[in-house]
Every structure is written in C-alpha cells, then in structure tokens.
Scaffold this active site. Structure first.
Site, PDB file in Angstrom:
ATOM      1  N   ASP A  14       0.799  -1.219   0.000  1.00  0.00           N
ATOM      2  CA  ASP A  14       0.000   0.000   0.000  1.00  0.00           C
ATOM      3  C   ASP A  14       0.839   1.282   0.000  1.00  0.00           C
ATOM      4  OD1 ASP A  14      -2.456  -1.115  -0.286  1.00  0.00           O
ATOM      5  OD2 ASP A  14      -2.986  -1.059   1.842  1.00  0.00           O
ATOM      6  N   ARG A  99       3.605   3.861  17.120  1.00  0.00           N
ATOM      7  CA  ARG A  99       3.064   4.969  16.319  1.00  0.00           C
ATOM      8  C   ARG A  99       3.500   6.341  16.815  1.00  0.00           C
ATOM      9  NH1 ARG A  99       2.893   0.702  13.879  1.00  0.00           N
ATOM     10  NH2 ARG A  99       1.258   0.182  12.388  1.00  0.00           N
ATOM     11  N   ASP A 128      -4.512   2.226  14.220  1.00  0.00           N
ATOM     12  CA  ASP A 128      -3.271   2.937  13.897  1.00  0.00           C
ATOM     13  C   ASP A 128      -3.529   4.321  13.295  1.00  0.00           C
ATOM     14  OD1 ASP A 128      -1.577   0.990  14.933  1.00  0.00           O
ATOM     15  OD2 ASP A 128      -1.755  -0.221  13.121  1.00  0.00           O
ATOM     16  N   SER A 179      -2.057  -9.282   7.515  1.00  0.00           N
ATOM     17  CA  SER A 179      -1.549  -7.941   7.777  1.00  0.00           C
ATOM     18  C   SER A 179      -0.647  -8.059   8.998  1.00  0.00           C
ATOM     19  CB  SER A 179      -2.722  -7.003   8.061  1.00  0.00           C
ATOM     20  OG  SER A 179      -2.240  -5.818   8.644  1.00  0.00           O
TER      21      SER A 179
HETATM   22  N1  ARG Z   1      -4.599  -4.658  16.973  1.00  0.00           N
HETATM   23  C1  ARG Z   1      -3.285  -4.220  17.255  1.00  0.00           C
HETATM   24  C2  ARG Z   1      -3.306  -2.786  17.707  1.00  0.00           C
HETATM   25  O1  ARG Z   1      -4.256  -2.114  17.443  1.00  0.00           O
HETATM   26  C3  ARG Z   1      -2.355  -4.467  16.111  1.00  0.00           C
HETATM   27  C4  ARG Z   1      -2.499  -3.588  14.937  1.00  0.00           C
HETATM   28  C5  ARG Z   1      -1.637  -4.071  13.837  1.00  0.00           C
HETATM   29  N2  ARG Z   1      -1.524  -3.123  12.802  1.00  0.00           N
HETATM   30  C6  ARG Z   1      -1.417  -3.471  11.521  1.00  0.00           C
HETATM   31  N3  ARG Z   1      -1.303  -2.496  10.668  1.00  0.00           N
HETATM   32  N4  ARG Z   1      -1.437  -4.724  11.120  1.00  0.00           N
HETATM   33  O2  ARG Z   1      -2.403  -2.318  18.332  1.00  0.00           O
END
Ligand code: ARG
Length: 414
Positions: A14, A99, A128, A179
């Site tokens: 992406d 992040r 995120d 992912s």
């Molecule tokens: N669910 C987890 C969180 O919100 C992991 C997120 C993973 N992010 C991703 N872009 N695959 O912290």
C-alpha cells in the site's frame, strides 16, 4: 503550488503504491520516510536500501530511513515495561507503542523538507490511524494529515494491479493474506483465516516463537537484571533494551512461550481477532512485575496495579501525547526508585516462569517472614491488632445484621 508530503513508508504494497498514486493523482512531491523500530530483527543496511530503492522507483523525491530503535526502546517501550502495560490484560501494545515515535519522526522530516502535509497508509477500520493522527495533531497542528487509503477505494487486488502497471517492484505473496506489523516489542498478525475467531492460527504465521512441540528438551534458566524498573542485563551482561528484546525473543521464543491469541476491542468499536508473538516483551513484563512484588510497599503496589490497565488503554487509544499519559508516567516513575535487582526465569516447553528474585533494597524481611528460629515477628501484637481490625464489622453484626448467621450443621442434623 505543488504539495510536498512526507509519507510514513513501510515498503509494503500500500505505501509503495501510495508514493506513486499521490504524485499522479495530486501532482505531489513525496518524501518516503521509513522509521526503523526493529521491524526485522537483524536487518542491515542492504535490507533498508532495497526498501528505499522501491520508493525511489515509485517516484519518491527522497527516500530515507531513520534508526529509531534506541529512542523507541528507551523513551517508549521502557515506560510500558515499568507500567506492566498489557491491554485488556494480554497485549503488550506492539503497534500502539510504535506509532507515537514514528509520528515524531514524520514531523521532524516534514520540518526539514518544509512539507505541507504528512500521510500514512492506514485503513479506516483500525487503531493505527487514530494513533498517527492524534499524535500528529498534538505535535504539529499546522500540518495537514492525509490518509488516502481510507478513501481511494482500492482493493488489495487493485493495489497489486496498480503496482504491476507502474512497475513498482513489490513482492506480494497471494497465499499469505495477512496484515503484519512488527517492531522490537513483537509481531501483530491479523486477517486471512484468522478472521474467524474459531479458527486456530496457522503455524506458518509465527516467526519469533517456535511450536511448543519443538521446544528444546533441556530447560534453561536466565537472569534479567533491572535498574529502577528498566531491564538492563541478561545473565549479568549489561545489554541495552533495544538489543535485549531481540536477544530474548530468540531465547524465550524457542521454548514456544510468548504467543497471544485474543479478540480485542478496537478504539473504533470493532471487536477483532488478533494474534501476537512477543516472547521477549512478555518475559520482561513477567520478571518486572515479580521484582515489584519484593520492592514496592503494599499500598503503593495496590494503587499502581489499579493504574496499569489505564496506562495500557491510554496508549492503545492513541493518547501517548496527553497529560494523562504524562501524569501516569510521573507516578509510575516515582514507584520505580527501588525496583532494582534480578529475576530468575526458568524456560521449559511452552513456559516461562519466575523461580527467584532478589533486590538490594527489597522489602522482603526474612526475620519477619520465617517460621524458623530466626523469627523476630512480635506474635503478641497480633491478637490486639486483629481485634481492632475487625471491631467495626463486629459492631455492625451485633446491631444491624439482619441476615441469619450461617450456623454449621452437625454431623447428625439430617
Ligand atoms: N490490533 C493491534 C493494535 O491495534 C495491532 C495492529 C496491527 N496493525 C497493523 N497495521 N497490522 O495495536
């Protein structure tokens, strides 16, 4: 005027397509910024060069990587360990912690390149986007924040076709529709067959943990040293946290410890099935919490334990840059003054357990605890203490209790 955009670049499908798309769609100048938070253990310059070359091929004006591993470990991950931070009691905040540090570097690059905007590749369904955007708004309210993936309407297939059409060198494996997000804290794996919460995670998704059935036959003991709540050594060898975590991942993960399978509550209201592997981080939190059991005074420990879930939620919900997180950190830091010592961990197939702990300024007092001759506890004080402790409820029972007291039945009462 041409817009200049700093993109949080991962090298994945992406964000690589985004480099090209933002230029052709908006005639923007794109700066691709990769932030190294330990995504790939042992990644060398060649690894990053390949990722940056991909961005350049896709048309980035500039592509660069910043090594943020040490900063991430010392200013973000260390705080979370001191807080024993586990979201919903289980998840050590892999993505949530990274992040805010990535956001800091996006802003720094935006300033350096006099950019007008910052972009990320998050979808509209996840946490995120929340973390990036809330962080960016607090750090640089003047910068526009763009989230093209939320609106461009590309399916995964569309992105793959777009990449092929514009010769963006992407390696997508169709048979691994997951992912994945990772850094020194661990790996987060979503999607594919796991979207059905009844389906067990396929063994092939794991990289930092082995199957319990292939754990070494020999158990192993390791010793983690802490200073003021921060892990500083392994088996007596001083090791900075950003190196300790990957090293522990290797040692602890081999025993099949550190996998988490949960359905969690996202900030946006979705329940989502998540699989994580965080052997090193979980071992450190286990050891740290145990060291606190001999170094924190009782009431302090109780109060801290109430605040720990709040701390984890604050970070999970994208509020790293907030007065609440700062105030919680101030409290937690003050609790850590004497959390200095060592913890012994024993590793066996699928397990990591504490088998010993010691601290120079520990509160464990042998002469108070022992039942042997060395006992210095004043037994005669106990009777009066217990009577006064119960005086209030004793008075209540005499005057106000309405429920029939439970009278034990005799053997022959029928
Ligand atoms: N669910 C987890 C969180 O919100 C992991 C997120 C993973 N992010 C991703 N872009 N695959 O912290």
């Amino acid at each position: 005027m041409t817009k200049r955009i700093v993109l949080a670049y991962s090298g994945g499908l992406d964000t690589s397509v985004l480099v090209h798309w933002m230029q052709s769609e908006w005639s923007a100048e794109v700066i691709a910024l990769a932030v190294d938070v330990g995504q790939v253990p042992g990644a060398d310059q060649a690894y990053w060069d390949e990722i940056l070359a991909r961005a350049t091929t896709a048309g980035a004006l500039e592509a660069r990587v910043v090594d943020a591993r040490e900063e991430y470990a010392n200013r973000f991950v260390a705080n979370a360990i001191k807080a024993n931070a586990l979201y919903e009691g289980k998840y050590p905040l892999v993505s949530a912690l990274s992040r805010p540090v990535i956001a800091r570097h996006l802003v720094a690059a935006a300033r350096e390149f006099s950019a007008d905007a910052v972009a990320h590749g998050c979808t509209g369904k996840g946490n995120d986007q929340v973390r990036f955007e809330v962080a960016l708004r607090t750090l640089a309210p003047d910068l526009e924040v763009l989230a093209p993936v939320r609106t461009w309407g590309f399916s995964r297939r569309d992105s793959i076709e777009y990449a092929a059409l514009h010769a963006i060198p992407i390696t997508v494996t169709e048979d691994k529709p997951y992912s994945v997000d990772e850094n020194i804290v661990g790996r987060a794996i979503e999607c594919g067959a796991m979207e059905d919460p009844w389906v067990a995670p396929p063994e092939s998704i794991f990289e930092r943990t082995g199957a319990v059935s292939s754990a070494p036959d020999q158990p192993r003991e390791i010793v983690i040293g802490f200073e003021r709540g921060i892990p500083v050594s392994l088996d007596g060898m001083p090791t900075p946290l950003h190196l300790l975590l990957p090293e522990l991942d290797g040692i602890v993960g081999a025993y099949g410890f550190g996998r988490i399978d949960m359905v969690e509550n996202r900030r946006v209201g979705i329940k989502s099935r998540e699989v994580y592997e965080c052997p090193g981080a979980l071992a450190l939190i286990l050891a740290h919490a145990d060291l606190e059991s001999i170094t924190l005074e009782r009431d302090l420990a109780r109060e801290k334990s109430h605040l720990e879930p709040r701390y984890a939620e604050t970070i999970y919900d994208g509020l790293w840059y907030s007065p609440l997180r700062e105030a919680l950190d101030a409290f937690i830091d003050s609790t850590q003054r004497h959390v200095t010592g060592e913890v012994r961990l024993k590793l066996e197939a699928g397990q990591c357990v504490v088998v010993g702990r010691r601290a120079e300024r520990g509160l464990y007092d042998f002469s108070l605890a022992t039942y042997e001759d060395a006992d210095a506890f004043r037994h005669e004080d106990a009777a009066g203490f217990v009577r006064l402790w119960g005086l209030s409820v004793e008075t209540w029972a005499k005057k106000q209790r309405t429920e029939e007291p439970v009278v034990p039945r005799g053997r022959n009462d029928g």
